[in-house]
Design an enzyme around this catalytic site. Sequence first.
Site, PDB file in Angstrom:
ATOM      1  N   ASP A  48      58.847   9.324 -63.398  1.00  0.00           N
ATOM      2  CA  ASP A  48      57.613   9.839 -64.004  1.00  0.00           C
ATOM      3  C   ASP A  48      57.463   9.303 -65.421  1.00  0.00           C
ATOM      4  O   ASP A  48      58.303   9.552 -66.288  1.00  0.00           O
ATOM      5  CB  ASP A  48      57.668  11.374 -64.037  1.00  0.00           C
ATOM      6  CG  ASP A  48      56.441  11.979 -64.678  1.00  0.00           C
ATOM      7  OD1 ASP A  48      55.518  12.365 -63.947  1.00  0.00           O
ATOM      8  OD2 ASP A  48      56.389  12.063 -65.928  1.00  0.00           O
ATOM      9  N   HIS A 111      46.354  13.371 -67.911  1.00  0.00           N
ATOM     10  CA  HIS A 111      47.490  13.931 -68.648  1.00  0.00           C
ATOM     11  C   HIS A 111      47.195  15.314 -69.240  1.00  0.00           C
ATOM     12  O   HIS A 111      48.052  16.195 -69.223  1.00  0.00           O
ATOM     13  CB  HIS A 111      47.898  12.950 -69.752  1.00  0.00           C
ATOM     14  CG  HIS A 111      49.314  13.089 -70.189  1.00  0.00           C
ATOM     15  ND1 HIS A 111      50.050  12.037 -70.690  1.00  0.00           N
ATOM     16  CD2 HIS A 111      50.158  14.147 -70.212  1.00  0.00           C
ATOM     17  CE1 HIS A 111      51.279  12.448 -70.994  1.00  0.00           C
ATOM     18  NE2 HIS A 111      51.353  13.720 -70.720  1.00  0.00           N
ATOM     19  N   ASN A 243      72.293  16.348 -63.552  1.00  0.00           N
ATOM     20  CA  ASN A 243      71.002  16.926 -63.158  1.00  0.00           C
ATOM     21  C   ASN A 243      70.669  16.656 -61.694  1.00  0.00           C
ATOM     22  O   ASN A 243      69.828  17.345 -61.103  1.00  0.00           O
ATOM     23  CB  ASN A 243      69.876  16.374 -64.044  1.00  0.00           C
ATOM     24  CG  ASN A 243      69.921  16.905 -65.465  1.00  0.00           C
ATOM     25  OD1 ASN A 243      70.598  17.891 -65.742  1.00  0.00           O
ATOM     26  ND2 ASN A 243      69.206  16.248 -66.373  1.00  0.00           N
TER      27      ASN A 243
END
Length: 276
Positions: A48, A111, A243
């Site tokens: 991303d 955004h 993660n």
Amino acid sequence: MAPSAVPTVTLNNGVEIPQLGFGVFQVPDDETAAAVTTALETGYRSIDTAAIYGNEAGVGRALAASGLPREELFVTTKLWNADQGYDDTLRAFDTSLSKLGLDYADLYLIHWPAPARDLYRASWRALERLADEGSIRAAGVSNFQPGHLARLTDGAQLIPAVNQIELHPGLQQEELRSFHAEHGIATEAWSPLAQGAVLGERVIVDLAARHGKSPAQVVLRWHLQLGNVVIPKSVTPTRVRENFDVFDFALTDEEMGALAALDRGLRTGPHPDELN
């Protein structure tokens, strides 16, 4: 762990997005390729980025060097506020795609709503065109509140596939998540760890000790069990790998309930009604 072990969320147009992805917010362009390469080697397949991050080219370099088939990757980028409007959106998308070195994007997001500019509906028409042409596999938004979403979708051809919002135990956005569920919009969490601000919470620390995991892993697991798409960001290779290591344990209903009690309206970023 094989990347295929990452569960996917099926979007409202049938496209599948990996539920755990890798974000590159605030990563300098010259460090981005190395960070993304580490992520891809770890098993992440969803990356991303955004025009305003200034690192689309770095992402593109890592994707090109990875040797991975394009269809195995899921690449998201975003339209910046200054580029909103129908024609400007189409131009901005071409620029982003060129920097990424790709023929298409998997997901393109507006955004921020930037309500004072009042251009997000015109921008959305451009995203509908890009989707129609096959330049993007899915169209979505980021930081949209229920009122923005209602206005955007009034008379629109497409319902956003995704709304990417600030979401973590300190800011759980229940009203917005309910709106998403009702309208078939996937919830994607940015700042999923509140930039570390929630990791010292006693509940999270205790759960981490109980499961033999880190506080960050507990929070990411919470997101996954809620059904959120989540994109943690790190440039530290050990953290990038940590993660990703969140698929070998589960939180009980009681533990999920204890985390639900941490909601306190804590924002680490701007309020969407106020950023223009």
